[in-house]
Design a protein around this motif. Structure first.
Motif, short mmCIF file in Angstrom:
data_model
loop_
_atom_site.label_atom_id
_atom_site.label_comp_id
_atom_site.label_asym_id
_atom_site.label_seq_id
_atom_site.Cartn_x
_atom_site.Cartn_y
_atom_site.Cartn_z
N MET A 1 0.82 -1.20 0.00
CA MET A 1 0.00 0.00 0.00
C MET A 1 0.87 1.26 0.00
SD MET A 1 -3.09 -0.93 -0.25
CE MET A 1 -4.07 0.45 0.19
N ASP A 2 1.99 1.20 0.70
CA ASP A 2 2.88 2.36 0.73
C ASP A 2 3.42 2.67 -0.67
OD1 ASP A 2 2.53 2.72 3.43
OD2 ASP A 2 4.33 1.57 3.99
N GLU A 3 3.74 1.61 -1.38
CA GLU A 3 4.26 1.79 -2.74
C GLU A 3 3.18 2.39 -3.64
OE1 GLU A 3 6.04 -0.99 -6.29
OE2 GLU A 3 6.38 -1.63 -4.23
N LEU A 4 1.98 1.93 -3.52
CA LEU A 4 0.88 2.48 -4.30
C LEU A 4 0.62 3.93 -3.93
CD1 LEU A 4 -1.34 1.99 -6.38
CD2 LEU A 4 -2.77 1.14 -4.52
N ASP A 5 0.67 4.25 -2.66
CA ASP A 5 0.47 5.63 -2.20
C ASP A 5 1.55 6.54 -2.77
OD1 ASP A 5 -0.89 7.63 -0.65
OD2 ASP A 5 0.79 7.53 0.77
N LEU A 6 2.78 6.06 -2.79
CA LEU A 6 3.87 6.84 -3.36
C LEU A 6 3.65 7.06 -4.86
CD1 LEU A 6 6.62 8.21 -3.03
CD2 LEU A 6 7.68 5.97 -3.43
N TYR A 7 3.19 6.03 -5.55
CA TYR A 7 2.90 6.13 -6.97
C TYR A 7 1.82 7.18 -7.23
CZ TYR A 7 1.44 4.78 -11.66
OH TYR A 7 1.10 4.80 -12.99
N VAL A 8 0.76 7.15 -6.46
CA VAL A 8 -0.33 8.12 -6.61
C VAL A 8 0.17 9.54 -6.34
CG1 VAL A 8 -2.55 8.90 -5.68
CG2 VAL A 8 -2.18 6.48 -6.18
N GLN A 9 0.97 9.72 -5.31
CA GLN A 9 1.52 11.05 -5.00
C GLN A 9 2.40 11.55 -6.15
OE1 GLN A 9 3.58 10.76 -1.27
NE2 GLN A 9 1.70 10.54 -0.07
N THR A 10 3.22 10.65 -6.69
CA THR A 10 4.11 11.02 -7.80
C THR A 10 3.29 11.44 -9.02
OG1 THR A 10 5.81 9.50 -7.02
CG2 THR A 10 5.96 10.21 -9.31
N MET A 11 2.26 10.67 -9.35
CA MET A 11 1.41 11.00 -10.50
C MET A 11 0.68 12.32 -10.28
SD MET A 11 2.08 8.86 -12.77
CE MET A 11 0.84 9.37 -13.93
N THR A 12 0.22 12.55 -9.06
CA THR A 12 -0.47 13.80 -8.75
C THR A 12 0.47 14.99 -8.92
OG1 THR A 12 -1.93 12.65 -7.20
CG2 THR A 12 -1.76 15.04 -6.97
N GLN A 13 1.70 14.86 -8.46
CA GLN A 13 2.68 15.94 -8.62
C GLN A 13 3.01 16.17 -10.09
OE1 GLN A 13 5.90 14.52 -6.19
NE2 GLN A 13 5.04 15.36 -4.29
N LYS A 14 3.17 15.10 -10.85
CA LYS A 14 3.48 15.24 -12.28
C LYS A 14 2.32 15.87 -13.03
CE LYS A 14 6.96 11.66 -12.68
NZ LYS A 14 7.41 10.47 -13.41
N TYR A 15 1.09 15.49 -12.70
CA TYR A 15 -0.07 16.09 -13.34
C TYR A 15 -0.15 17.58 -13.00
CZ TYR A 15 -4.78 17.28 -14.68
OH TYR A 15 -5.86 17.90 -15.24
N SER A 16 0.09 17.92 -11.75
CA SER A 16 0.07 19.33 -11.34
C SER A 16 1.12 20.13 -12.10
CB SER A 16 0.32 19.46 -9.84
OG SER A 16 -0.73 18.92 -9.10
N SER A 17 2.29 19.56 -12.27
CA SER A 17 3.35 20.23 -13.04
C SER A 17 2.93 20.40 -14.49
CB SER A 17 4.65 19.44 -12.97
OG SER A 17 5.14 19.41 -11.66
N LEU A 18 2.29 19.38 -15.04
CA LEU A 18 1.86 19.42 -16.43
C LEU A 18 0.84 20.52 -16.68
CD1 LEU A 18 1.84 18.03 -19.26
CD2 LEU A 18 -0.08 16.68 -18.40
N ILE A 19 -0.20 20.58 -15.85
CA ILE A 19 -1.22 21.61 -16.08
C ILE A 19 -0.67 23.00 -15.78
CG2 ILE A 19 -3.18 20.05 -15.86
CD1 ILE A 19 -3.66 21.14 -13.09
N HIS A 20 0.26 23.09 -14.85
CA HIS A 20 0.91 24.38 -14.60
C HIS A 20 1.71 24.81 -15.83
CE1 HIS A 20 2.86 27.65 -12.51
NE2 HIS A 20 4.03 27.16 -12.88
N TYR A 21 2.40 23.87 -16.45
CA TYR A 21 3.18 24.15 -17.66
C TYR A 21 2.29 24.71 -18.76
CZ TYR A 21 5.99 23.34 -21.83
OH TYR A 21 6.65 23.50 -23.02
N PHE A 22 1.08 24.17 -18.90
CA PHE A 22 0.15 24.63 -19.92
C PHE A 22 -0.66 25.84 -19.48
CE2 PHE A 22 0.96 20.44 -21.72
CZ PHE A 22 1.05 20.75 -23.07
N GLY A 23 -0.45 26.30 -18.24
CA GLY A 23 -1.12 27.51 -17.77
C GLY A 23 -2.58 27.30 -17.41
N GLU A 24 -2.93 26.09 -17.05
CA GLU A 24 -4.32 25.80 -16.69
C GLU A 24 -4.52 25.92 -15.19
OE1 GLU A 24 -6.68 25.39 -18.87
OE2 GLU A 24 -5.35 25.35 -20.60
N GLU A 25 -5.78 25.99 -14.80
CA GLU A 25 -6.14 26.06 -13.38
C GLU A 25 -5.80 24.75 -12.70
OE1 GLU A 25 -7.42 28.73 -11.78
OE2 GLU A 25 -7.25 29.87 -13.64
#
Length: 74
Positions: A1-25
């Motif tokens: 479960m810890d590994e899955l939680d880390l994966y979800v956190q990593t994906m959330t951070q990457k998605y946040s960076s992606l939408i920030h790069y494109f200037g979205e909310e």
């Protein structure tokens, strides 16, 4: 479960960076973002194809005009 939680956190951070790069909310859902991106890509490809067809038509017309002029000059 810890590994899955880390994966979800990593994906959330990457998605946040992606939408920030494109200037979205930051509250934009991934479904909305990727749908918008897909529509943009489709429109881009369609427009590029249209521009390429117009360029080829203009080149063809220019060659025809040049041939007419050369024939008239001869």
């Amino acid at each position: 479960m810890d590994e899955l939680d880390l994966y979800v956190q990593t994906m959330t951070q990457k998605y946040s960076s992606l939408i920030h790069y494109f200037g979205e909310e930051s509250n934009l859902s991934c479904q909305e973002f990727f749908s918008m991106l897909s529509k943009f890509m489709q429109e881009f490809v369609n427009t590029r194809e249209t521009v390429e067809r117009l360029r080829k038509t203009e080149e063809k017309n220019a060659r025809i005009e040049a041939a007419k002029k050369a024939k008239a000059d001869a």
